[in-house]
Motif scaffolding. Structure first.
Motif, PDB file in Angstrom:
ATOM      1  N   THR A 294       0.756  -1.198   0.013  1.00  0.00           N
ATOM      2  CA  THR A 294       0.029   0.025   0.040  1.00  0.00           C
ATOM      3  C   THR A 294       0.988   1.261   0.081  1.00  0.00           C
ATOM      4  O   THR A 294       0.496   2.390  -0.549  1.00  0.00           O
ATOM      5  CB  THR A 294      -1.066  -0.086   1.325  1.00  0.00           C
ATOM      6  N   GLU A 295       1.963   1.207   0.642  1.00  0.00           N
ATOM      7  CA  GLU A 295       2.793   2.290   0.620  1.00  0.00           C
ATOM      8  C   GLU A 295       3.363   2.653  -0.605  1.00  0.00           C
ATOM      9  O   GLU A 295       3.644   3.766  -0.786  1.00  0.00           O
ATOM     10  CB  GLU A 295       3.786   2.100   1.816  1.00  0.00           C
ATOM     11  N   LEU A 296       3.571   1.889  -1.341  1.00  0.00           N
ATOM     12  CA  LEU A 296       4.272   1.981  -2.609  1.00  0.00           C
ATOM     13  C   LEU A 296       3.300   2.698  -3.431  1.00  0.00           C
ATOM     14  O   LEU A 296       3.386   3.478  -4.009  1.00  0.00           O
ATOM     15  CB  LEU A 296       4.493   0.539  -3.286  1.00  0.00           C
ATOM     16  N   LEU A 297       2.160   2.187  -3.463  1.00  0.00           N
ATOM     17  CA  LEU A 297       1.014   3.078  -4.436  1.00  0.00           C
ATOM     18  C   LEU A 297       0.830   4.306  -3.783  1.00  0.00           C
ATOM     19  O   LEU A 297       0.572   5.323  -4.351  1.00  0.00           O
ATOM     20  CB  LEU A 297      -0.285   2.201  -4.303  1.00  0.00           C
ATOM     21  N   ARG A 298       0.849   4.526  -2.525  1.00  0.00           N
ATOM     22  CA  ARG A 298       0.591   5.920  -1.920  1.00  0.00           C
ATOM     23  C   ARG A 298       1.869   6.810  -2.293  1.00  0.00           C
ATOM     24  O   ARG A 298       1.577   8.021  -2.632  1.00  0.00           O
ATOM     25  CB  ARG A 298       0.478   5.573  -0.486  1.00  0.00           C
ATOM     26  N   ALA A 299       3.204   6.238  -2.323  1.00  0.00           N
ATOM     27  CA  ALA A 299       4.358   6.946  -2.843  1.00  0.00           C
ATOM     28  C   ALA A 299       4.271   7.409  -4.314  1.00  0.00           C
ATOM     29  O   ALA A 299       4.612   8.621  -4.701  1.00  0.00           O
ATOM     30  CB  ALA A 299       5.544   6.290  -2.604  1.00  0.00           C
ATOM     31  N   ILE A 300       3.705   6.537  -5.077  1.00  0.00           N
ATOM     32  CA  ILE A 300       3.545   6.820  -6.531  1.00  0.00           C
ATOM     33  C   ILE A 300       2.454   7.852  -7.027  1.00  0.00           C
ATOM     34  O   ILE A 300       2.574   8.720  -7.652  1.00  0.00           O
ATOM     35  CB  ILE A 300       3.177   5.503  -7.410  1.00  0.00           C
ATOM     36  N   CYS A 301       1.423   7.824  -5.872  1.00  0.00           N
ATOM     37  CA  CYS A 301       0.334   8.814  -6.158  1.00  0.00           C
ATOM     38  C   CYS A 301       0.567  10.198  -5.319  1.00  0.00           C
ATOM     39  O   CYS A 301      -0.475  11.096  -5.395  1.00  0.00           O
ATOM     40  CB  CYS A 301      -0.945   8.272  -5.991  1.00  0.00           C
ATOM     41  N   GLY A 302       1.720  10.431  -4.705  1.00  0.00           N
ATOM     42  CA  GLY A 302       2.119  11.448  -4.090  1.00  0.00           C
ATOM     43  C   GLY A 302       1.318  11.797  -2.589  1.00  0.00           C
ATOM     44  O   GLY A 302       1.334  12.644  -2.205  1.00  0.00           O
ATOM     45  N   ALA A 303       0.894  10.767  -2.112  1.00  0.00           N
ATOM     46  CA  ALA A 303       0.087  10.888  -0.843  1.00  0.00           C
ATOM     47  C   ALA A 303       1.127  10.567   0.315  1.00  0.00           C
ATOM     48  O   ALA A 303       0.919  11.228   1.293  1.00  0.00           O
ATOM     49  CB  ALA A 303      -0.973   9.693  -0.829  1.00  0.00           C
ATOM     50  N   ASP A 304       2.319   9.722   0.114  1.00  0.00           N
ATOM     51  CA  ASP A 304       3.469   9.614   1.250  1.00  0.00           C
ATOM     52  C   ASP A 304       4.614  10.452   0.642  1.00  0.00           C
ATOM     53  O   ASP A 304       4.865  10.564  -0.433  1.00  0.00           O
ATOM     54  CB  ASP A 304       3.563   8.453   1.318  1.00  0.00           C
ATOM     55  N   ARG A 305       5.036  10.910   1.551  1.00  0.00           N
ATOM     56  CA  ARG A 305       6.515  11.886   1.172  1.00  0.00           C
ATOM     57  C   ARG A 305       7.611  10.889   0.592  1.00  0.00           C
ATOM     58  O   ARG A 305       7.953  10.141   1.240  1.00  0.00           O
ATOM     59  CB  ARG A 305       6.775  12.799   2.315  1.00  0.00           C
ATOM     60  N   VAL A 306       8.128  11.092  -0.334  1.00  0.00           N
ATOM     61  CA  VAL A 306       9.187  10.336  -0.934  1.00  0.00           C
ATOM     62  C   VAL A 306      10.523  11.053  -0.577  1.00  0.00           C
ATOM     63  O   VAL A 306      10.744  12.387  -0.773  1.00  0.00           O
ATOM     64  CB  VAL A 306       9.396  10.244  -2.625  1.00  0.00           C
ATOM     65  N   THR A 307      11.415  10.254   0.068  1.00  0.00           N
ATOM     66  CA  THR A 307      12.681  10.893   0.598  1.00  0.00           C
ATOM     67  C   THR A 307      13.689  10.723  -0.356  1.00  0.00           C
ATOM     68  O   THR A 307      14.936  11.613   0.017  1.00  0.00           O
ATOM     69  CB  THR A 307      12.932  10.142   1.915  1.00  0.00           C
ATOM     70  N   SER A 308      13.861   9.625  -1.282  1.00  0.00           N
ATOM     71  CA  SER A 308      14.829   9.659  -2.278  1.00  0.00           C
ATOM     72  C   SER A 308      14.304   8.567  -3.412  1.00  0.00           C
ATOM     73  O   SER A 308      13.153   8.009  -3.219  1.00  0.00           O
ATOM     74  CB  SER A 308      16.173   9.049  -1.848  1.00  0.00           C
ATOM     75  N   GLY A 309      15.009   8.817  -4.628  1.00  0.00           N
ATOM     76  CA  GLY A 309      14.344   8.198  -5.724  1.00  0.00           C
ATOM     77  C   GLY A 309      13.621   9.104  -6.580  1.00  0.00           C
ATOM     78  O   GLY A 309      13.188  10.072  -6.573  1.00  0.00           O
ATOM     79  N   THR A 310      13.454   8.233  -7.862  1.00  0.00           N
ATOM     80  CA  THR A 310      12.464   9.109  -9.116  1.00  0.00           C
ATOM     81  C   THR A 310      11.517   8.385  -9.402  1.00  0.00           C
ATOM     82  O   THR A 310      11.530   6.940  -9.582  1.00  0.00           O
ATOM     83  CB  THR A 310      13.732   9.313 -10.129  1.00  0.00           C
ATOM     84  N   VAL A 311      10.560   9.055 -10.083  1.00  0.00           N
ATOM     85  CA  VAL A 311       9.397   8.522 -10.597  1.00  0.00           C
ATOM     86  C   VAL A 311       9.402   9.320 -12.059  1.00  0.00           C
ATOM     87  O   VAL A 311       9.227  10.380 -12.056  1.00  0.00           O
ATOM     88  CB  VAL A 311       8.034   8.803 -10.023  1.00  0.00           C
ATOM     89  N   LYS A 312       9.265   8.534 -13.190  1.00  0.00           N
ATOM     90  CA  LYS A 312       9.058   9.000 -14.532  1.00  0.00           C
ATOM     91  C   LYS A 312       7.684   8.618 -15.186  1.00  0.00           C
ATOM     92  O   LYS A 312       7.576   7.410 -15.210  1.00  0.00           O
ATOM     93  CB  LYS A 312      10.364   8.918 -15.427  1.00  0.00           C
ATOM     94  N   VAL A 313       7.243   9.568 -15.583  1.00  0.00           N
ATOM     95  CA  VAL A 313       5.949   8.925 -16.527  1.00  0.00           C
ATOM     96  C   VAL A 313       6.169   9.434 -17.923  1.00  0.00           C
ATOM     97  O   VAL A 313       6.287  10.673 -18.322  1.00  0.00           O
ATOM     98  CB  VAL A 313       4.523   9.709 -16.034  1.00  0.00           C
TER      99      VAL A 313
END
Length: 503
Positions: A294-313
């Motif tokens: 669940t936390e992975l999905l929340r990170a991808i949708c911006g609901a949880d703060r990402v401390t490092s790493g990248t997402v490209k669309v």
């Protein structure tokens, strides 16, 4: 003949303009685990509300050990030995686990002046130890995961030493190991003479736990005393739905084009997660509760703060500072807790559909109601909303139809990347089949889909690939030819064999 522990005799229930139950009769023997089956809207929940004292029957009577009852309220039902585990958690978030378990009948001392919290916590710990001793009865219940809060509801029923326990979707958020413990508890309760009414849309559970079943459709009993040892699951499903379900084989629509690239994504609950998601792909994420799915999905949708790493669309780097940025990038989330996080219960289906995309239906602050209505009609026809009442409050629809409305929301918003967190939790077999086919249709149209599910048959049904998570990390990737429940579970729990070749 022996007197039934519980008997429903000619129960009918009429609401204004609707006959929810019509002449329902069946009985449950002492020590029997009896399945109550039917699609959402069949009348199961209404019948259980009559049993638990929430509703009063319009006609007929309920008998406990041969004595007729008309329960005035839930407390009178509890005093008659009836305990209810509701599908929707009946908890007060800011109270502790123990306080929730004794809600409505607190233990007191000094002549009732002071609540005896220490004794409540001691007894709560004893009940929880039968299911999950890791749950601390002194912590606020809001700090627990959904599966742990479901366990608390089950333990709360055990406290009352009831002779009849009605379980409405008790395992909707439990892991396989937690379900195994529940089966052991049910078997011990049954051996002691406790009767259990078991409501579930999971046929494998029903056939493992229950001896007989009553099947309902449209407020009526269509199968009574069904011997589950002598009846095939497909025959029971046919009674429930009254029609043939759509074919369940998987069709892949995955392409070589990459829609999402995730590299070294890290939050407070996930660590160094990397993978690609292709256009037309259905990618499932499996793992135990607490593994980080669940936390992975929340990170991808911006609901949880990402401390490092990248997402490209589509090759463009995103700054996912909040859900609005994700929505603008074409990402839509169907959350695990649909009632609390996915809908505004008192608003209409149309209003809920338009939540993230109201700007599409307005100009200089004025809503174009004709355009909004036309879009809602088109999308709700596509997802097969039932009943087709777009101005009706969404809380009055079944879970499956609420889920369809949320899917329509992201289609209205133009989302190309859809994140489904437990998409069929608490949904009946007919609606579940429809959701599977909607996911496949979205993939065929080029959408990219990530599915988190605790149901391994569901994972294997819908997926092109499966990522297995453990302790916040991806531990392996499985292609379709590598799927099996045993393989997925072994990687999820970290058995020695699973570490060979793990990603």
């Amino acid at each position: 003949m022996a007197i039934p522990r519980l008997a429903f005799e000619n129960i009918s229930k009429v609401f204004p303009g609707v006959k929810a139950l019509s002449d329902v009769s069946f009985d449950v023997a002492p020590g029997e685990t009896h399945a109550l089956l039917g699609e959402n809207g069949a009348g199961k929940s209404t019948l259980l509300r009559i049993l638990s004292g929430v509703f009063r029957a319009s006609e007929g009577e309920v008998k406990v050990d041969g004595t007729a009852h008309q329960f005035r309220n839930p407390e009178s039902a509890r005093q008659a030995g009836i305990a209810m585990i509701h599908q929707e958690l009946q908890q007060v978030p800011h109270l502790t686990v123990a306080q929730n378990m004794f809600l409505g009948h607190s233990l007191t001392r000094l002549g009732g002046i002071i609540i005896d919290r220490r004794e409540q916590e001691r007894r709560a710990a004893e009940a929880l130890a039968m299911i999950d001793p890791s749950i601390d009865p002194s912590v606020p219940i809001r700090t627990l995961k959904v599966a742990q809060r479901q366990v608390v509801e089950i333990a709360r029923a055990l406290l009352d030493k009831a002779t009849i326990i009605a379980m409405d979707e008790p395992t909707s958020s439990l892991t396989p190991s937690e379900f195994d413990r529940l089966v052991e508890i049910i078997e011990r309760l049954a051996a002691s003479g406790v009767s259990i009414i078991y409501v579930s849309h999971k046929m494998d559970e029903v056939f493992r736990v229950c001896q007989r079943a009553t099947v309902m459709r449209d407020g009526k009993v269509v199968g009574v005393g069904v011997d589950l040892k002598a009846t095939a699951p497909e025959d029971v499903i046919a009674m429930m739905v009254g029609r043939e379900l759509l074919a369940e084989e998987h069709h892949s629509h995955i392409t070589d084009a990459i829609s999402v690239e995730i590299r070294n994504l890290t939050t407070h609950r996930i660590r160094d997660v990397s993978f690609d998601l292709h256009k037309g792909e259905v990618l499932s994420v499996a793992g135990l509760v607490g593994s980080g799915r669940t936390e992975l999905l929340r990170a991808i949708c911006g609901a949880d703060r990402v401390t490092s790493g990248t997402v490209k669309v589509d090759g463009t780097m995103l700054t996912l500072s909040n859900p609005r940025a994700a929505i603008a990038a074409g990402i839509g989330l169907l959350p695990e807790e649909r009632k609390r996080e996915g809908i505004i219960p008192g608003r209409s289906v149309t209003s809920n559909m338009a939540l993230p995309s109201m700007a599409r239906f307005s100009r200089v602050g004025i809503i174009n109601h004709r355009k909004l209505k036309r879009t809602a009609e088109d999308l709700m026809k596509r997802v097969n909303l039932r009943p087709f009442q777009l101005d009706r409050q969404i809380k009055l629809f079944s879970g499956g139809n609420q889920q369809k409305a949320i899917i329509a929301r992201w289609l209205a918003a133009g989302s190309r990347i859809l994140l489904f967190d437990e998409p069929t939790r608490g949904i009946d077999v007919g609606a579940k089949s429809e959701i599977y086919h909607l996911i496949e249709e979205l993939a065929r149209e080029g959408h990219s889909v990530i599915v988190v599910s605790s149901e391994l048959p569901e994972v294997m049904r819908v997926s092109d690939r499966v990522l297995v998570m453990r302790d916040g990390r991806i531990v392996t990737e499985l292609g379709r030819g590598q799927f099996s429940e045993e393989t997925i579970v072994s990687h999820a729990v970290g058995t020695p064999d699973s570490r060979v070749g793990a990603a």
